[in-house]
Enzyme design. Sequence first.
Site, short mmCIF file in Angstrom:
data_model
loop_
_atom_site.label_atom_id
_atom_site.label_comp_id
_atom_site.label_asym_id
_atom_site.label_seq_id
_atom_site.Cartn_x
_atom_site.Cartn_y
_atom_site.Cartn_z
N GLU A 1 0.92 -1.34 0.36
CA GLU A 1 -0.04 -0.22 -0.38
C GLU A 1 0.83 1.00 0.61
O GLU A 1 2.01 1.24 0.36
CB GLU A 1 -0.85 0.17 1.38
CG GLU A 1 -0.30 -0.31 2.46
CD GLU A 1 -0.91 -0.36 3.51
OE1 GLU A 1 -2.43 0.30 3.91
OE2 GLU A 1 -1.58 -1.54 4.11
N ARG B 1 2.38 6.88 17.72
CA ARG B 1 3.36 5.54 17.68
C ARG B 1 3.92 5.74 18.70
O ARG B 1 4.45 4.71 19.04
CB ARG B 1 4.53 5.66 16.35
CG ARG B 1 5.10 6.09 16.22
CD ARG B 1 6.15 6.46 14.65
NE ARG B 1 7.87 5.95 15.17
CZ ARG B 1 8.48 6.01 14.07
NH1 ARG B 1 8.33 5.36 13.19
NH2 ARG B 1 9.95 5.68 14.49
N GLU C 1 -2.48 6.36 9.18
CA GLU C 1 -2.15 7.77 8.85
C GLU C 1 -2.59 8.99 9.38
O GLU C 1 -4.41 9.07 8.51
CB GLU C 1 -1.46 7.99 8.08
CG GLU C 1 -0.27 8.54 6.97
CD GLU C 1 0.95 8.30 7.81
OE1 GLU C 1 2.13 9.03 8.21
OE2 GLU C 1 1.33 7.27 8.47
N LYS D 1 3.18 4.55 1.37
CA LYS D 1 3.20 5.39 2.54
C LYS D 1 3.00 6.71 2.40
O LYS D 1 3.38 7.17 1.73
CB LYS D 1 4.84 5.13 2.34
CG LYS D 1 4.98 5.56 3.53
CD LYS D 1 6.53 5.20 3.87
CE LYS D 1 7.47 5.48 5.28
NZ LYS D 1 6.92 6.97 5.77
N LYS E 1 9.09 -0.79 4.36
CA LYS E 1 8.52 0.80 3.62
C LYS E 1 10.29 0.98 3.04
O LYS E 1 11.26 0.65 2.71
CB LYS E 1 8.97 1.92 5.31
CG LYS E 1 10.90 2.29 5.97
CD LYS E 1 10.45 2.64 6.76
CE LYS E 1 11.55 3.55 7.29
NZ LYS E 1 11.04 4.17 8.36
N ARG F 1 1.77 8.84 11.58
CA ARG F 1 1.85 7.24 12.20
C ARG F 1 1.23 7.50 13.87
O ARG F 1 1.11 8.21 14.39
CB ARG F 1 2.30 6.50 11.85
CG ARG F 1 2.12 5.39 13.00
CD ARG F 1 1.77 4.17 11.80
NE ARG F 1 2.14 2.74 12.42
CZ ARG F 1 2.79 2.19 12.22
NH1 ARG F 1 3.28 2.11 12.23
NH2 ARG F 1 2.11 1.01 13.08
#
Length: 519
Positions: free
Chosen positions: A221, A243, A268, A223, A390, A228
């Site tokens: 998906e 986060r 996000e 970024k 990532k 976060r």
Amino acid sequence: MRDFAHLLERLAFTPQRSGKLQILVDYFARAPDPARGYALAALTGDLDLRKVTPSLLRALVAERVDAELFRLSYEFVGDLAETIALIWPGQQDGDLPLPDVVAELRETAKADLPGVIAARLDALGPSSRYAYLKLATGGLRVGVSGRLARLALAEFGDIEVTEVEEIWHGLTPPFEPLFAWATGGPKPESAALAPFRPVMLSTATDLDALRALDPDDFAAEWKWDGIRVQAVSDGGVQRLYSRTGEDISTAFPDVLEALPDAAALDGELLIRRGDAVAPFGDLQKRLGRKQVSAKMRASHPAALRAYDLLVADGEDLRGAPFTTRRAALEALVARHAHPRLDLSPLLAFDSWEALADLRADPPDQVIEGVMLKRKSSPYQAGRIKGPWFKWKRDPMLIDAVLLYAQRGHGKRSGYYSDFTFGVWDGEALVPVGKAYFGFTDAELKDLDRFVRSHTTDRFGPVRAVEPIKVVEVAFEGLNRSTRHKSGVAMRFPRISRIRDDKPASEADTLASLRALLPK
């Protein structure tokens, strides 16, 4: 207070993470309650004291020390609390228990604070003065994050840090039930509804590393360029966490209103106007606020783009594979149908090369790259290599000219390490950003020598330098800005290379930088 001061000194001068951990474990073992609890709260940022402002401290020291002597001393030391601790007249070496200091700073009326602080500085020695001022201002700067402090507590008590973090927001300083648990007592029951659950983190990757893996094992998906967050709704209580577990709920009531009950979502945080995601700079305008006006909510509407589900209908799903959690998330978002909550779409790809093509040409400039999640992976706290990756887009690069430099803090206080750089706007250099990392220790020493030998003017702790040193600056994104004369603001700028091979006349222009702005 002496013991706390000694703790801060050892932490500040111990660069290794493992060394800091051991120092904290040793401190928790020897310090009594409630002193160790207040020390832990100071390190995690949970000690709610009446903040002492820099202007108050400057006014106090101006009454005791020659102004020019203080200016020169502050320029050399680079840290206000450290400068005052060293220059404050008097050679007393008194002591005061840390809990008494905390109580005094909490309870003293604002009008009485200057006199109380001056009396304490008179009574304490330099090391304790420094610790006192750092405690009062809330800026410890000893290289210990909140998570590292909680990890040290977990090691001290031989308990899992994830268990500590899941009850953390239900406890308050000086955390005596927490230390009782760490020394063999019962685990405290979380007093907080909607608790934070430690997040799962990814590791960086590239195409060469991915070729050793089977693409069929992974979901992908985008970024997104937000922050976060974990959004939790529990028994009518809604909370939004960063986060790292910081509660940022008050800044985003519009997101809290969008949450389904009895759920914990990972996603996000974005500013979204219709279907369009705004640049990160728009989100920054809402971060850190205690309250958000109706005007700000209307002009900068926040939304949650969900990509994982930790709890649904009160059931903990973290042990289930990603595919199961994703199916439950899709069903929940579809059923709840709130305009401030949507789903991060999965990307269709059949090879790493196909995904590389998608990554190279995303549909929106606010996308930073792609995320990869192993379909069979449970949701595990921390950075575990293998399940999540990532794959960020290559950073933007410009060549800029150093214009100003300022001393760093802590172990960098003896070096000029904070650099302002600029690009050409016609015949003039215009500042466009500031960077304080990206270079090696050896490069830092070279830059420091350059600043000292090419200073053209001084403005307090800041030096203007001869505009001849070119540096390559890497950054993750660019936003429009009304606060900066250049009209732009960089995201995560760092000095990636020193370009001694390039004359200043060949540095980039403001026009070429603005051409990188999102359309």
